[in-house]
Design a protein around this motif. Sequence first.
Motif, PDB file in Angstrom:
ATOM      1  N   HIS A  21      -9.075 105.570  67.145  1.00  0.00           N
ATOM      2  CA  HIS A  21      -9.078 104.275  66.458  1.00  0.00           C
ATOM      3  C   HIS A  21     -10.140 104.208  65.372  1.00  0.00           C
ATOM      4  O   HIS A  21      -9.850 103.799  64.249  1.00  0.00           O
ATOM      5  N   ARG A  25      -8.018 105.972  62.515  1.00  0.00           N
ATOM      6  CA  ARG A  25      -7.479 104.850  61.761  1.00  0.00           C
ATOM      7  C   ARG A  25      -8.468 104.239  60.784  1.00  0.00           C
ATOM      8  O   ARG A  25      -8.227 104.156  59.598  1.00  0.00           O
ATOM      9  N   ASN A  53       0.632 102.878  57.830  1.00  0.00           N
ATOM     10  CA  ASN A  53      -0.167 103.154  59.021  1.00  0.00           C
ATOM     11  C   ASN A  53       0.028 102.063  60.068  1.00  0.00           C
ATOM     12  O   ASN A  53       0.149 102.340  61.268  1.00  0.00           O
ATOM     13  N   TYR A  54       0.098 100.823  59.615  1.00  0.00           N
ATOM     14  CA  TYR A  54       0.265  99.713  60.549  1.00  0.00           C
ATOM     15  C   TYR A  54       1.692  99.639  61.091  1.00  0.00           C
ATOM     16  O   TYR A  54       1.906  99.196  62.220  1.00  0.00           O
ATOM     17  N   TYR A  57       1.534 102.000  63.803  1.00  0.00           N
ATOM     18  CA  TYR A  57       0.777 101.386  64.899  1.00  0.00           C
ATOM     19  C   TYR A  57       1.669 100.453  65.708  1.00  0.00           C
ATOM     20  O   TYR A  57       1.629 100.446  66.942  1.00  0.00           O
ATOM     21  N   ALA A  61       2.644 100.895  69.605  1.00  0.00           N
ATOM     22  CA  ALA A  61       2.386  99.844  70.588  1.00  0.00           C
ATOM     23  C   ALA A  61       3.668  99.428  71.298  1.00  0.00           C
ATOM     24  O   ALA A  61       3.664  99.149  72.503  1.00  0.00           O
ATOM     25  N   ASN A  84      -2.919 112.504  67.705  1.00  0.00           N
ATOM     26  CA  ASN A  84      -3.658 111.763  66.689  1.00  0.00           C
ATOM     27  C   ASN A  84      -4.702 112.642  66.012  1.00  0.00           C
ATOM     28  O   ASN A  84      -4.880 112.600  64.788  1.00  0.00           O
ATOM     29  N   GLY A 108      -0.557 106.239  62.787  1.00  0.00           N
ATOM     30  CA  GLY A 108      -0.405 104.904  63.345  1.00  0.00           C
ATOM     31  C   GLY A 108       0.326 104.915  64.673  1.00  0.00           C
ATOM     32  O   GLY A 108      -0.057 104.192  65.613  1.00  0.00           O
ATOM     33  N   ASN A 111      -2.007 106.414  67.260  1.00  0.00           N
ATOM     34  CA  ASN A 111      -3.121 105.492  67.443  1.00  0.00           C
ATOM     35  C   ASN A 111      -2.706 104.257  68.236  1.00  0.00           C
ATOM     36  O   ASN A 111      -3.436 103.781  69.114  1.00  0.00           O
ATOM     37  N   GLY A 112      -1.514 103.720  67.934  1.00  0.00           N
ATOM     38  CA  GLY A 112      -1.028 102.567  68.676  1.00  0.00           C
ATOM     39  C   GLY A 112      -0.899 102.861  70.161  1.00  0.00           C
ATOM     40  O   GLY A 112      -1.263 102.046  71.012  1.00  0.00           O
ATOM     41  N   GLY A 341      -0.087  94.467  66.274  1.00  0.00           N
ATOM     42  CA  GLY A 341       0.225  95.475  65.271  1.00  0.00           C
ATOM     43  C   GLY A 341       1.276  95.011  64.286  1.00  0.00           C
ATOM     44  O   GLY A 341       1.214  95.316  63.097  1.00  0.00           O
TER      45      GLY A 341
END
Length: 392
Positions: A21, A25, A53-54, A57, A61, A84, A108, A111-112, A341
């Motif tokens: 993170h 990120r 990227n989001y 994410y 998630a 990651n 992302g 990372n999520g 996210g």
Amino acid sequence: MISRSILLALLGGTTALVAAHAIGRFAYTPLLPYFLADGLFDLQQGARLATWNYIGYLLGALAAVALYTPARLRLAVPLSLLANTLVTIAQGFANDYDFLLLLRLLNGISNGLVFVLAPALVLEWLAQRKQAHLSGLVYLGFAAGLLLTGWLADAPAQRLHGAQRWWPMALVALPLSVLSVLLLRRLHLREAEAAPPQAAHGRLFDATSSRLFLAYAGAGLGYILPMTFLPTLAQQQLPEGHRLITGAWQWAALACLFSIPLWNALGARYGDRRALVASYILQAVGSAAPLLWPGTVGITLCAVLVGGTFIGSVLLTQRLGRTLQPHQGARLSAALIALYGGTQLAGPWLAGLWIAHGGSLTQSFTLGVAALLWAWFWTWSIPRHLPTGAQL
């Protein structure tokens, strides 16, 4: 006195958040002004990179919602963390913009998964040992990682160029990821306590939890603009060579580091709901500061108030959600962060649209202020007492 096993569990979670993170990120934030100066891409392209990227994410998630069982948690966390880190390494060789877009998307996604599942694993493990009040401390790793990324971006700035600026990040992320995997693999959840079958698949949305979801939607949109564009905003508002152009990120990281134990303690003492209401008020003031007081005062307040509250709102929301639905801890955590996210990916996208139509980056912060006031209102509307008699 915290036992050795609990300290190792917290260390496993914190190192995961540093690697995936903070470095994976958020290193993009202090690196962004350097990428722009190097001509790797322009500001509008930078906003698009953040948006992709989001999107990743959000996808990560959402995938985590299906991975909340103990057996899946122990497998998904190390795989996502190592993936990651490999993406972070690959970014050090990504001079092609389209390739970098793909890597930021993959970053992302992994990372999520890590950001949802690693703290959820530690929280459930602690809860089974009646130590859930310590769970917020896992985010100390992320805060320390923010400080680390600022230094890793600035210290070698004169010796690296373009995509090479990811190299120091990758060199630190790899050993941290390996350490985290070794520590988190030691955590075993007792299946019987993790979630009774009829409760574990119950409704996520009810009259009370829906308000928490609505608030968290605003939180995701509200914090993301300062935490993506703060150094770039400082570069635009301050004279060349001003110490806050690089120092703003350090102030945000320091505020985050010192605030996590504070919000953890305030929530435990006064109730997570009450502490969360206060955090959103302060965060809204911080987001509004560059609009109200452009320059040194506004940038400093934004760094300290947003940096000092946004992870507090995350840990308080996660604990509050588990209080509302104690038998759906990991599943509820995944659903909340998926929503978080989803709304935060709109921030850079809207900022990019605004800039493309002649607006300024500073003006785009208005959206974040409104979103945080929305989050404050819905959190305030959550009842102080549950029908079970529990006090929030």
